[in-house]
Design a protein around this motif. Sequence first.
Motif, PDB file in Angstrom:
ATOM      1  N   GLY A 102       0.836  -1.200   0.000  1.00 24.98           N
ATOM      2  CA  GLY A 102       0.000   0.000   0.000  1.00 24.98           C
ATOM      3  C   GLY A 102       0.868   1.247   0.000  1.00 24.98           C
ATOM      4  N   LYS A 103       0.602   2.158   0.926  1.00 24.01           N
ATOM      5  CA  LYS A 103       1.364   3.409   0.975  1.00 24.01           C
ATOM      6  C   LYS A 103       2.596   3.293   1.873  1.00 24.01           C
ATOM      7  CE  LYS A 103      -2.946   5.955   0.410  1.00 24.01           C
ATOM      8  NZ  LYS A 103      -3.962   6.739   1.100  1.00 24.01           N
ATOM      9  N   SER A 104       2.880   2.073   2.324  1.00 26.32           N
ATOM     10  CA  SER A 104       3.981   1.884   3.277  1.00 26.32           C
ATOM     11  C   SER A 104       5.198   1.236   2.626  1.00 26.32           C
ATOM     12  CB  SER A 104       3.540   0.969   4.430  1.00 26.32           C
ATOM     13  OG  SER A 104       2.321   1.385   4.975  1.00 26.32           O
ATOM     14  N   VAL A 105       6.380   1.667   3.090  1.00 23.13           N
ATOM     15  CA  VAL A 105       7.621   0.936   2.799  1.00 23.13           C
ATOM     16  C   VAL A 105       8.028   0.272   4.104  1.00 23.13           C
ATOM     17  CG1 VAL A 105      10.032   1.099   2.076  1.00 23.13           C
ATOM     18  CG2 VAL A 105       8.322   2.613   1.053  1.00 23.13           C
ATOM     19  N   VAL A 119       7.869   0.234  -5.311  1.00 22.18           N
ATOM     20  CA  VAL A 119       9.260  -0.216  -5.233  1.00 22.18           C
ATOM     21  C   VAL A 119      10.065   0.711  -4.329  1.00 22.18           C
ATOM     22  CG1 VAL A 119       9.778   1.056  -7.360  1.00 22.18           C
ATOM     23  CG2 VAL A 119      11.336  -0.742  -6.617  1.00 22.18           C
ATOM     24  N   ALA A 120      11.024   0.125  -3.606  1.00 21.66           N
ATOM     25  CA  ALA A 120      11.952   0.916  -2.792  1.00 21.66           C
ATOM     26  C   ALA A 120      13.323   0.245  -2.863  1.00 21.66           C
ATOM     27  CB  ALA A 120      11.465   0.973  -1.346  1.00 21.66           C
ATOM     28  N   LYS A 121      14.358   1.046  -3.000  1.00 24.37           N
ATOM     29  CA  LYS A 121      15.724   0.508  -3.113  1.00 24.37           C
ATOM     30  C   LYS A 121      16.688   1.352  -2.285  1.00 24.37           C
ATOM     31  CE  LYS A 121      15.810  -2.740  -6.569  1.00 24.37           C
ATOM     32  NZ  LYS A 121      16.240  -2.436  -7.915  1.00 24.37           N
ATOM     33  N   TYR A 122      17.596   0.670  -1.573  1.00 21.04           N
ATOM     34  CA  TYR A 122      18.670   1.354  -0.853  1.00 21.04           C
ATOM     35  C   TYR A 122      19.686   1.928  -1.828  1.00 21.04           C
ATOM     36  CZ  TYR A 122      17.832  -0.320   3.951  1.00 21.04           C
ATOM     37  OH  TYR A 122      17.328  -0.542   5.203  1.00 21.04           O
ATOM     38  N   ALA A 123      20.250   3.097  -1.484  1.00 18.68           N
ATOM     39  CA  ALA A 123      21.423   3.595  -2.202  1.00 18.68           C
ATOM     40  C   ALA A 123      22.606   2.718  -1.809  1.00 18.68           C
ATOM     41  CB  ALA A 123      21.694   5.040  -1.806  1.00 18.68           C
ATOM     42  N   ALA A 134      15.454   5.203  -1.983  1.00 15.22           N
ATOM     43  CA  ALA A 134      14.586   5.844  -2.970  1.00 15.22           C
ATOM     44  C   ALA A 134      13.346   4.977  -3.119  1.00 15.22           C
ATOM     45  CB  ALA A 134      15.299   5.970  -4.306  1.00 15.22           C
ATOM     46  N   SER A 135      12.164   5.593  -3.041  1.00 13.52           N
ATOM     47  CA  SER A 135      10.925   4.819  -3.201  1.00 13.52           C
ATOM     48  C   SER A 135      10.039   5.516  -4.221  1.00 13.52           C
ATOM     49  CB  SER A 135      10.212   4.649  -1.858  1.00 13.52           C
ATOM     50  OG  SER A 135      10.062   5.897  -1.205  1.00 13.52           O
ATOM     51  N   GLY A 136       9.366   4.697  -5.038  1.00 10.51           N
ATOM     52  CA  GLY A 136       8.539   5.251  -6.111  1.00 10.51           C
ATOM     53  C   GLY A 136       7.110   4.749  -6.026  1.00 10.51           C
ATOM     54  N   ASP A 137       6.146   5.630  -6.356  1.00 14.96           N
ATOM     55  CA  ASP A 137       4.741   5.237  -6.197  1.00 14.96           C
ATOM     56  C   ASP A 137       3.983   5.233  -7.534  1.00 14.96           C
ATOM     57  OD1 ASP A 137       3.913   7.871  -6.758  1.00 14.96           O
ATOM     58  OD2 ASP A 137       3.860   8.442  -4.653  1.00 14.96           O
ATOM     59  N   VAL A 138       2.696   4.936  -7.467  1.00 13.16           N
ATOM     60  CA  VAL A 138       1.893   4.775  -8.690  1.00 13.16           C
ATOM     61  C   VAL A 138       1.651   6.091  -9.422  1.00 13.16           C
ATOM     62  CG1 VAL A 138       0.701   2.691  -7.921  1.00 13.16           C
ATOM     63  CG2 VAL A 138      -0.288   4.912  -7.398  1.00 13.16           C
ATOM     64  N   SER A 139       1.869   7.227  -8.749  1.00  7.49           N
ATOM     65  CA  SER A 139       1.644   8.513  -9.418  1.00  7.49           C
ATOM     66  C   SER A 139       2.890   8.991 -10.145  1.00  7.49           C
ATOM     67  CB  SER A 139       1.221   9.564  -8.390  1.00  7.49           C
ATOM     68  OG  SER A 139       2.349   9.974  -7.629  1.00  7.49           O
ATOM     69  N   GLY A 140       4.018   8.288  -9.962  1.00  6.78           N
ATOM     70  CA  GLY A 140       5.268   8.696 -10.600  1.00  6.78           C
ATOM     71  C   GLY A 140       6.171   9.524  -9.715  1.00  6.78           C
ATOM     72  N   LYS A 141       5.834   9.618  -8.425  1.00  7.28           N
ATOM     73  CA  LYS A 141       6.680  10.367  -7.482  1.00  7.28           C
ATOM     74  C   LYS A 141       7.811   9.482  -6.963  1.00  7.28           C
ATOM     75  CE  LYS A 141       4.963  14.547  -5.790  1.00  7.28           C
ATOM     76  NZ  LYS A 141       3.683  14.651  -6.458  1.00  7.28           N
ATOM     77  N   ILE A 162      13.684   0.760  -9.710  1.00  3.31           N
ATOM     78  CA  ILE A 162      14.647   1.840  -9.455  1.00  3.31           C
ATOM     79  C   ILE A 162      16.041   1.219  -9.414  1.00  3.31           C
ATOM     80  CG2 ILE A 162      15.438   3.499  -7.689  1.00  3.31           C
ATOM     81  CD1 ILE A 162      12.538   3.662  -6.696  1.00  3.31           C
ATOM     82  N   ALA A 163      17.047   1.920  -9.949  1.00  2.00           N
ATOM     83  CA  ALA A 163      18.434   1.458  -9.810  1.00  2.00           C
ATOM     84  C   ALA A 163      19.331   2.665  -9.544  1.00  2.00           C
ATOM     85  CB  ALA A 163      18.872   0.731 -11.077  1.00  2.00           C
ATOM     86  N   TRP A 164      20.348   2.469  -8.700  1.00  2.00           N
ATOM     87  CA  TRP A 164      21.331   3.516  -8.382  1.00  2.00           C
ATOM     88  C   TRP A 164      22.672   3.152  -9.037  1.00  2.00           C
ATOM     89  CZ3 TRP A 164      20.819   7.463  -4.399  1.00  2.00           C
ATOM     90  CH2 TRP A 164      19.630   7.397  -3.637  1.00  2.00           C
ATOM     91  N   THR A 165      23.496   4.176  -9.334  1.00  2.00           N
ATOM     92  CA  THR A 165      24.898   3.887  -9.679  1.00  2.00           C
ATOM     93  C   THR A 165      25.651   3.648  -8.370  1.00  2.00           C
ATOM     94  OG1 THR A 165      25.290   6.279  -9.725  1.00  2.00           O
ATOM     95  CG2 THR A 165      24.981   5.183 -11.845  1.00  2.00           C
ATOM     96  N   GLU A 166      26.832   2.963  -8.470  1.00  2.00           N
ATOM     97  CA  GLU A 166      27.505   2.531  -7.227  1.00  2.00           C
ATOM     98  C   GLU A 166      27.984   3.696  -6.371  1.00  2.00           C
ATOM     99  OE1 GLU A 166      31.103   3.077  -7.342  1.00  2.00           O
ATOM    100  OE2 GLU A 166      30.689   3.861  -9.335  1.00  2.00           O
TER     101      GLU A 166
END
Length: 606
Positions: A37-40, A63-67, A74-81, A108-112
């Motif tokens: 839902g709205k939670s990570v 989706v949520a991903k650690y740097a 970084a976390s992304g939602d259905v509205s594109g935020k 989501i992906a980060w560079t190293e």
Amino acid sequence: MPYELKKVFASLPQMERGVSKIIGGDPKGNNFLYTNGKSVVIRNIDNPAIADIYTEHPHSVLVAKYAPSGFYIASGDVSGKIRIWDTTQKDHLLKYEYQPFSGKIKDIAWTEDSKRIAVVGEGREKFGAVFLWDSGSSVGEITGHSKIINSVDIKQTRPYRLVTSSDDNCSAFFEGPPFKFKFTMSDHGRFVNCVRFSPDGNRFATAGADGQIFLYDGKTGEKIVALGGAKAHDGGVYALSWSPDSSHLISASGDKTVKLWDVAGNVAVTTFHLGTDVLDQQLGCLWQKEHLLSISLSGYINYLDRNNPNRPLRTLKGHSKAIHCLTVHKNEGRSYIYSGSNDGYINYWDAETGTNDGFSGKGHSNLVSKIAVDGDDQLVSCGMDDTIRFTSLTKKEYSASDLVKVDVQPKCIAVGPRGYSLAVCIGQLILLKDKKKCFTLDSLGFEPEAGALHPGGGTAAVGGADGKVYLYSIQGNTLKAEGKTLEVPGPVTDMAFSNDGAFLAVADEKKVITVFSVADGYTGKNEFYGHHAKVICLAWSPDNEHFASGGMDMLVYLWTVNNADKRIKIPDAHRLHHISGLAWLDEHTLVTTSHDASIKQWTIKF
């Protein structure tokens, strides 16, 4: 502080059939994270009962991903935020917020160096973007796809490479930064669900709905091999995760298995079989240090056991859907929390350790409206499937015989002494004794909303939508109207007698809680104001001097019976969701739950 958050029992990931679920790992190897839902939800991998929940997104997070630095998520939602927020502080301060496109963010992906972020998904004008994390300025273009992009990954060694995979059955290869499209790989015959680079950057793998996994050279994008030959799995492959040393990878599939691959030998070393039910389809996986995790369609998180591939080391259970009701019970000196959700599932938790499970057998097939524990150590539950169930807490198994089918939907169940229970149904009251219907009262002249049985027996109180409380006496196997009604300001939402039977508390839609003194012939004792929206639930403390209330306003209040001005307020107890259930473990520990599918324990000091 008069209150302190003591424990959080987190929700499971929210799953969707045929849609892969991303489970992220922290670079230090201590935590993993997923969304519901709205939670990570961030959980400790060694002790998953230790959890933290981030709830600042106004829309569902996918989706949520650690740097790679480990300091930000970084976390992304259905509205594109996209929200980039701090992991080191308890209040998770927001660092930056961007809107790379409008539409679902799927990966989501980060560079190293933790400086650049790639996001992909289902935008209206584009399917992906790459930008600098601190300014949001673009560092390349994600092109080359004609449909939704499902997955993205960036090589964690220089020279950087970026790969995306899409519903157009293709993967695209980019060089950079700034990232530029080089070429398309169209080896898959169906949707490409996942792409992942090995940690050393030498290879990347793609997984598709065609059951195939392909390996490519990480630097040039040349195809090396199809893992497992013609087919890696009998069903679609939804997720991949590499071992820290880049020599192996695991794949999660709709064929209800996870496979562990020796990449150099192109062979599946181990196949983990996770069940035979549709809900055992595997939609996500993570290799974190020595832990191998996979996520089933049921939302269960499996810790895979390489020595026994047919049985996980442990399975994390719980709720993935909104929790509607809650109760507690002591059993052989240990306190347990019982919770019921809108998919009919009832879970029990050890209040101390957080270990949990569901009852075995077939239970409710629809939303569980209310649960309570009676004097015979049975969990009495009613649900929207028009049944009332009596479940032994020692056997922890649903009984096919101990259920009562009712003609109209039950809203509320109350338990009393000597085997009595009261079911409040739409337009009807049902008195039960020893797990059997013994009396039904129709044509009430009002719509009943909530009920309570006096702990001393003999009296049933029923609250109506007309803002009145009706009192009935229990005479043998009948309910007899006493002709006495109590007035409250608005339609009744919940009510409860104190444990010693001295008081009756009634909550209503007009945001007021009224407490009546039973011994004084139900005279009004006090009115309690404070909620900004209708009050949903009430629970008396074991000391009978305090009670808690939870409302649509996400507030929990702790009240003192003899002094309406003496109160403790817990704001945003479950952020973004109203409070749906309350119970006391002891005089200083309150349990709360909500539609965020998590359970919290609070230490209260009066």
